[in-house]
Design a protein around this motif. Structure first.
Motif, short mmCIF file in Angstrom:
data_model
loop_
_atom_site.label_atom_id
_atom_site.label_comp_id
_atom_site.label_asym_id
_atom_site.label_seq_id
_atom_site.Cartn_x
_atom_site.Cartn_y
_atom_site.Cartn_z
N HIS A 63 -80.22 83.59 -17.34
CA HIS A 63 -79.31 82.67 -18.03
C HIS A 63 -79.42 82.78 -19.55
O HIS A 63 -78.49 82.39 -20.26
CB HIS A 63 -79.59 81.23 -17.61
CG HIS A 63 -80.95 80.73 -17.97
ND1 HIS A 63 -82.08 81.17 -17.33
CD2 HIS A 63 -81.37 79.85 -18.91
CE1 HIS A 63 -83.14 80.57 -17.86
NE2 HIS A 63 -82.74 79.77 -18.82
N VAL A 64 -80.53 83.32 -20.06
CA VAL A 64 -80.63 83.50 -21.51
C VAL A 64 -80.13 84.88 -21.92
O VAL A 64 -79.79 85.09 -23.09
CB VAL A 64 -82.08 83.30 -22.01
CG1 VAL A 64 -82.59 81.94 -21.65
CG2 VAL A 64 -83.01 84.39 -21.48
N ILE B 71 -86.67 79.98 -23.74
CA ILE B 71 -85.77 79.09 -24.48
C ILE B 71 -86.17 78.96 -25.95
O ILE B 71 -85.30 79.05 -26.84
CB ILE B 71 -85.69 77.72 -23.78
CG1 ILE B 71 -84.97 77.88 -22.43
CG2 ILE B 71 -84.95 76.71 -24.65
CD1 ILE B 71 -84.83 76.61 -21.63
N LEU C 291 -88.13 69.71 -22.08
CA LEU C 291 -87.81 71.07 -21.66
C LEU C 291 -88.13 71.27 -20.19
O LEU C 291 -87.35 71.89 -19.44
CB LEU C 291 -88.57 72.07 -22.51
CG LEU C 291 -88.40 73.56 -22.16
CD1 LEU C 291 -86.94 73.96 -22.23
CD2 LEU C 291 -89.24 74.43 -23.10
N ALA D 111 -84.87 84.47 -16.03
CA ALA D 111 -84.37 84.36 -17.40
C ALA D 111 -82.98 84.96 -17.57
O ALA D 111 -82.56 85.19 -18.70
CB ALA D 111 -85.35 85.05 -18.36
N ASN E 136 -89.02 79.63 -18.73
CA ASN E 136 -88.23 78.82 -19.66
C ASN E 136 -89.06 78.36 -20.85
O ASN E 136 -88.54 78.25 -21.97
CB ASN E 136 -87.64 77.62 -18.93
CG ASN E 136 -86.43 77.99 -18.10
OD1 ASN E 136 -85.77 78.98 -18.36
ND2 ASN E 136 -86.14 77.20 -17.08
N VAL F 84 -85.09 82.24 -27.54
CA VAL F 84 -83.65 82.34 -27.74
C VAL F 84 -83.20 81.49 -28.92
O VAL F 84 -82.32 81.89 -29.70
CB VAL F 84 -82.91 81.92 -26.46
CG1 VAL F 84 -81.41 81.81 -26.71
CG2 VAL F 84 -83.17 82.91 -25.34
N THR F 85 -83.81 80.32 -29.09
CA THR F 85 -83.48 79.47 -30.24
C THR F 85 -83.78 80.20 -31.55
O THR F 85 -82.95 80.22 -32.47
CB THR F 85 -84.28 78.16 -30.17
OG1 THR F 85 -84.01 77.50 -28.93
CG2 THR F 85 -83.90 77.24 -31.32
N SER G 168 -85.29 71.95 -17.34
CA SER G 168 -85.40 73.22 -16.61
C SER G 168 -85.45 73.00 -15.10
O SER G 168 -84.76 73.68 -14.34
CB SER G 168 -86.65 73.98 -17.08
OG SER G 168 -86.58 74.29 -18.44
N ILE H 243 -77.38 75.24 -28.80
CA ILE H 243 -78.36 75.52 -29.86
C ILE H 243 -77.67 75.65 -31.21
O ILE H 243 -78.13 75.09 -32.22
CB ILE H 243 -79.16 76.79 -29.52
CG1 ILE H 243 -80.08 76.54 -28.31
CG2 ILE H 243 -79.99 77.24 -30.72
CD1 ILE H 243 -80.77 77.78 -27.80
N LEU I 197 -76.14 76.99 -23.11
CA LEU I 197 -77.40 76.85 -23.83
C LEU I 197 -77.28 77.41 -25.24
O LEU I 197 -77.68 76.77 -26.22
CB LEU I 197 -78.52 77.57 -23.07
CG LEU I 197 -79.84 77.76 -23.81
CD1 LEU I 197 -80.51 76.41 -24.04
CD2 LEU I 197 -80.77 78.70 -23.05
N HIS I 198 -76.72 78.61 -25.38
CA HIS I 198 -76.61 79.25 -26.68
C HIS I 198 -75.69 78.44 -27.60
O HIS I 198 -76.01 78.22 -28.78
CB HIS I 198 -76.05 80.67 -26.52
CG HIS I 198 -76.91 81.55 -25.67
ND1 HIS I 198 -77.03 81.37 -24.31
CD2 HIS I 198 -77.67 82.64 -25.99
CE1 HIS I 198 -77.84 82.30 -23.83
NE2 HIS I 198 -78.23 83.07 -24.81
#
Length: 346
Positions: A96-97, A264, A230, A94, A260, A267-268, A234, A107, A103-104
């Motif tokens: 990458h988050v 994910i 998703l 994780a 993920n 994070v959203t 991923s 979103i 990704l950020h």
């Protein structure tokens, strides 16, 4: 199936391979330090607002882990993230988050598009959205992955205004060209390599999967379709970055897919609540925000304790890493060949 633009694919592949070779052979520490200094200078105007938001986060909770993760995910401030937290996110796949990435920004862009009722042809709407996208990019320090995403979103927005449809591979290649023109040393950057490898893999693999699966039959329910998309994205991204992660960090996370599915969506929610928290004085929003971050940290800590949650000490050589990608390319070409429909000969 849409014809692939192999010239753009070849250019992107060469960029990634050259960056990997140069990173291994030269490692220009002074150049990377210079680029980092320039980026910090560019974002200096945003330091005051970023510091103010960090202080508001500090008033929400006394838990150092929650506060540092929240600042890292929403403001790009990773200095306060402790070694234990970094290890948990790295082991579970994780990382990458934890660090701001495309990704950020994607979103946030999708949220803004929904709020605008998807009026893509409106010049005013696109101008406001892109201003917010680039403002957030500046606020968070202009990391390579976020700049890449901002450039791609800008290109797509300009094409939408002209009523044109952009091919992802060409847009990605144009973005790489812009970044390399603006900074000749960007190919040394690990974030550049990982970001483009992930997006390139997604762009190439997802259309192939779409041809293999009848979405109208198996994915007619929105939740099932969302979970399927998703999973595909991923796995595709992991295929693209796994060799680079093994080369640079020597690790591979077998449970990345499970992570993920948890990280994910979290994070959203975190980004949506953070944006709301920034523009409203309601502390209840902040408490919800901290609560989601706390739950995410606890769940990932539990996943990190699962046996064989990480495979480490890999460290392939640069030649071995390139050969892995060549092997992926051969498999991909073989699958494309099998998917070609035979033509009837009269």
């Amino acid at each position: 199936m849409r014809r692939l633009h192999f010239t753009a694919l070849l250019g992107l592949t060469i960029c990634l391979m050259v960056g990997l070779i140069l990173y291994n052979g030269l490692k220009p520490e002074n150049e990377r330090a210079r680029r980092y200094s320039q980026n910090r200078h560019t974002s200096r105007a945003m330091d005051g607002y970023r510091h103010m938001m960090a202080e508001r986060y500090a008033m929400l909770t006394t838990d150092e882990a929650d506060r540092s993760v929240l600042a890292a995910m929403t403001l790009g401030e990773k200095k306060a993230v402790g070694k234990d937290v970094r290890r948990i996110y790295s082991v579970t796949g994780a990382a990458h988050v934890l660090a701001l990435s495309g990704l950020h920004l994607s979103i946030i862009y999708m949220l803004l598009m929904r709020l605008s009722l998807n009026r893509q042809r409106s010049v005013l709407v696109q101008t406001i959205i892109l201003s917010m996208v680039w403002g957030y990019t500046l606020l968070t320090g202009m990391a390579t992955s976020t700049v890449r995403s901002a450039i791609m979103l800008t290109v797509y927005s300009l094409l939408a205004l002209g009523g044109r449809r952009g091919y992802p591979l060409n847009v990605l290649a144009l973005t790489a060209l812009i970044l390399m023109i603006s900074d000749r040393t960007v190919v040394y950057d690990i974030g550049f390599q990982l970001s483009f490898a992930a997006v390139l893999s997604i762009v190439l693999i997802t259309p192939v999967v779409d041809e293999l699966v009848d979405k109208n039959r198996f994915l007619k329910y929105p939740v099932v379709k969302w979970l399927w998309d998703l999973m595909v994205v991923s796995v595709a991204a992991q295929i693209g970055v796994a060799p680079l992660l093994a080369y640079h960090f020597g690790t591979f996370s077998p449970y990345f897919l499970l992570t993920n599915f948890i990280a994910i969506p979290s994070v959203t929610i975190i980004l949506y609540l953070a944006l709301l928290f920034w523009v409203t004085p309601f502390d209840v929003v902040g408490q919800l925000l901290v609560g989601v971050v706390h739950i995410l940290n606890k769940v990932l800590a539990l996943l990190a304790q699962i046996p064989y949650s990480v495979i480490d000490h890999l460290h392939p050589t640069v030649v071995q890493t390139i050969l892995i990608y060549v092997g992926f390319g051969c498999w991909y070409a073989a699958i494309l060949k099998l998917l070609q429909k035979p033509q009837n000969v009269v």
